[in-house]
Design a protein around this motif. Structure first.
Motif, PDB file in Angstrom:
ATOM      1  N   THR A  73       1.277  23.954   1.216  1.00  0.00           N
ATOM      2  CA  THR A  73       2.681  24.008   1.356  1.00  0.00           C
ATOM      3  C   THR A  73       3.308  23.328   2.274  1.00  0.00           C
ATOM      4  N   ALA A  74       4.365  22.399   2.067  1.00  0.00           N
ATOM      5  CA  ALA A  74       4.973  21.488   2.909  1.00  0.00           C
ATOM      6  C   ALA A  74       5.934  20.678   2.170  1.00  0.00           C
ATOM      7  N   VAL A  75       6.639  19.736   2.876  1.00  0.00           N
ATOM      8  CA  VAL A  75       7.451  18.897   2.340  1.00  0.00           C
ATOM      9  C   VAL A  75       6.457  17.517   1.951  1.00  0.00           C
ATOM     10  N   TYR A  76       6.585  17.058   0.881  1.00  0.00           N
ATOM     11  CA  TYR A  76       5.670  15.779   0.656  1.00  0.00           C
ATOM     12  C   TYR A  76       6.576  14.631   0.649  1.00  0.00           C
ATOM     13  N   TYR A  77       5.893  13.640   1.392  1.00  0.00           N
ATOM     14  CA  TYR A  77       6.512  12.149   1.152  1.00  0.00           C
ATOM     15  C   TYR A  77       5.855  11.022   0.776  1.00  0.00           C
ATOM     16  N   CYS A  78       6.308  10.026  -0.058  1.00  0.00           N
ATOM     17  CA  CYS A  78       5.612   9.050  -0.286  1.00  0.00           C
ATOM     18  C   CYS A  78       6.423   7.753   0.697  1.00  0.00           C
ATOM     19  N   ALA A  79       5.575   6.912   0.787  1.00  0.00           N
ATOM     20  CA  ALA A  79       5.692   6.024   1.846  1.00  0.00           C
ATOM     21  C   ALA A  79       5.062   4.595   1.565  1.00  0.00           C
ATOM     22  N   GLU A  85       3.092  18.428  12.624  1.00  0.00           N
ATOM     23  CA  GLU A  85       3.352  17.013  12.626  1.00  0.00           C
ATOM     24  C   GLU A  85       3.167  16.584  11.203  1.00  0.00           C
ATOM     25  N   ARG A  86       3.864  15.455  10.766  1.00  0.00           N
ATOM     26  CA  ARG A  86       3.460  14.732   9.603  1.00  0.00           C
ATOM     27  C   ARG A  86       2.099  14.383   9.354  1.00  0.00           C
ATOM     28  N   GLU A  87       1.566  14.588   8.151  1.00  0.00           N
ATOM     29  CA  GLU A  87       0.000  14.241   8.252  1.00  0.00           C
ATOM     30  C   GLU A  87      -0.263  13.402   6.856  1.00  0.00           C
ATOM     31  N   PHE A  88      -1.255  12.591   7.111  1.00  0.00           N
ATOM     32  CA  PHE A  88      -1.709  11.863   6.175  1.00  0.00           C
ATOM     33  C   PHE A  88      -2.311  12.802   4.976  1.00  0.00           C
ATOM     34  N   VAL A  89      -2.107  12.464   3.733  1.00  0.00           N
ATOM     35  CA  VAL A  89      -2.616  13.005   2.489  1.00  0.00           C
ATOM     36  C   VAL A  89      -3.476  12.296   1.709  1.00  0.00           C
ATOM     37  N   ALA A  90      -2.870  11.083   1.206  1.00  0.00           N
ATOM     38  CA  ALA A  90      -3.634  10.208   0.242  1.00  0.00           C
ATOM     39  C   ALA A  90      -2.911   8.898   0.476  1.00  0.00           C
ATOM     40  N   ALA A  91      -3.651   7.799  -0.020  1.00  0.00           N
ATOM     41  CA  ALA A  91      -3.309   6.276   0.137  1.00  0.00           C
ATOM     42  C   ALA A  91      -3.912   5.619  -1.101  1.00  0.00           C
ATOM     43  N   ASN A 107       0.776  -1.244  -0.161  1.00  0.00           N
ATOM     44  CA  ASN A 107      -0.245   0.044   0.035  1.00  0.00           C
ATOM     45  C   ASN A 107       1.002   1.231   0.009  1.00  0.00           C
ATOM     46  N   MET A 108       0.434   2.289  -0.896  1.00  0.00           N
ATOM     47  CA  MET A 108       1.486   3.486  -0.869  1.00  0.00           C
ATOM     48  C   MET A 108       0.803   4.633  -0.479  1.00  0.00           C
ATOM     49  N   GLY A 109       1.212   5.391   0.365  1.00  0.00           N
ATOM     50  CA  GLY A 109       0.586   6.595   0.968  1.00  0.00           C
ATOM     51  C   GLY A 109       1.543   7.874   0.644  1.00  0.00           C
ATOM     52  N   TRP A 110       0.888   8.985   0.646  1.00  0.00           N
ATOM     53  CA  TRP A 110       1.474  10.441   0.558  1.00  0.00           C
ATOM     54  C   TRP A 110       1.280  11.062   1.825  1.00  0.00           C
ATOM     55  N   PHE A 111       2.203  11.704   2.288  1.00  0.00           N
ATOM     56  CA  PHE A 111       2.161  12.330   3.686  1.00  0.00           C
ATOM     57  C   PHE A 111       2.858  13.889   3.518  1.00  0.00           C
ATOM     58  N   ARG A 112       2.486  14.781   4.201  1.00  0.00           N
ATOM     59  CA  ARG A 112       3.358  15.808   3.986  1.00  0.00           C
ATOM     60  C   ARG A 112       3.566  16.591   5.524  1.00  0.00           C
ATOM     61  N   ASP A 124       0.936  -2.805   6.035  1.00  0.00           N
ATOM     62  CA  ASP A 124      -0.162  -2.778   7.082  1.00  0.00           C
ATOM     63  C   ASP A 124      -1.482  -2.225   6.442  1.00  0.00           C
ATOM     64  N   LEU A 125      -2.512  -2.421   6.913  1.00  0.00           N
ATOM     65  CA  LEU A 125      -3.813  -2.156   6.480  1.00  0.00           C
ATOM     66  C   LEU A 125      -4.306  -0.846   6.977  1.00  0.00           C
ATOM     67  N   ARG A 126      -3.202  -0.274   8.056  1.00  0.00           N
ATOM     68  CA  ARG A 126      -3.725   0.929   8.521  1.00  0.00           C
ATOM     69  C   ARG A 126      -3.095   2.041   8.051  1.00  0.00           C
ATOM     70  N   ILE A 127      -3.594   2.317   6.746  1.00  0.00           N
ATOM     71  CA  ILE A 127      -3.008   3.223   5.707  1.00  0.00           C
ATOM     72  C   ILE A 127      -2.973   4.658   6.333  1.00  0.00           C
ATOM     73  N   PHE A 128      -3.647   5.168   7.321  1.00  0.00           N
ATOM     74  CA  PHE A 128      -3.829   6.652   7.915  1.00  0.00           C
ATOM     75  C   PHE A 128      -2.633   6.712   8.563  1.00  0.00           C
ATOM     76  N   ASP A 129      -2.023   5.755   9.227  1.00  0.00           N
ATOM     77  CA  ASP A 129      -1.130   6.092  10.319  1.00  0.00           C
ATOM     78  C   ASP A 129       0.352   6.106   9.948  1.00  0.00           C
ATOM     79  N   THR A 130       1.045   7.399  10.094  1.00  0.00           N
ATOM     80  CA  THR A 130       2.598   7.299   9.918  1.00  0.00           C
ATOM     81  C   THR A 130       3.362   6.090  10.385  1.00  0.00           C
ATOM     82  N   ALA A 131       2.849   5.631  11.574  1.00  0.00           N
ATOM     83  CA  ALA A 131       3.664   4.640  12.349  1.00  0.00           C
ATOM     84  C   ALA A 131       3.758   3.306  11.581  1.00  0.00           C
ATOM     85  N   THR A 132       2.713   2.952  10.701  1.00  0.00           N
ATOM     86  CA  THR A 132       2.689   1.770  10.257  1.00  0.00           C
ATOM     87  C   THR A 132       3.585   1.671   8.865  1.00  0.00           C
TER      88      THR A 132
END
Length: 123
Positions: A91-97, A44-50, A33-38, A101-109
């Protein structure tokens, strides 16, 4: 192991568009599963999309719903984030990850992260 490299960030005026790309290398990319965060300065780093690996279903943060679109091309090991109608608050730094895990909204996963790409939206 999965290695991720983002690109496509830059400076854009409010209302403009950008397309971020995330190139993945490593084994079994299609099974992640692939996520984008910013992360904005001082926040704090926040969920954008997955986008999920199995059926390609997608989820978005409320703040970007209807403006951003996440997609993937498993044949090319690529994930994209199309961002339209950009606002200064994007405006932010955007990260892919990547995660299995099925918990795609949580940065820790997410166990694998790119180095990030800066997006700046001027008013």
């Amino acid at each position: 192991q999965v290695q991720l490299v983002e690109s496509g960030g830059g400076l854009v005026q409010a209302g403009g568009s950008l397309r971020l790309s995330c190139a993945a290398s490593g084994r079994a990319f299609a099974s992640y599963n692939m996520g984008w965060f910013r992360q904005a300065p001082g926040k704090e780093r926040e969920f954008v999309a997955a986008i999920r690996w199995s059926v390609g279903s997608t989820d978005y943060a409320d703040s970007v719903k209807g403006r951003f679109t996440v997609s993937r091309d498993n044949a090319k090991n690529m994930v994209y984030l199309q961002m339209n109608s950009l606002k200064p608050e994007d405006t932010a730094v955007y990260y892919c990850a990547a995660t299995k895990d099925l918990r795609i909204f949580d940065t820790a996963t997410y166990g694998f992260w790119g180095q990030g790409t800066q997006v700046t939206v001027s008013s």
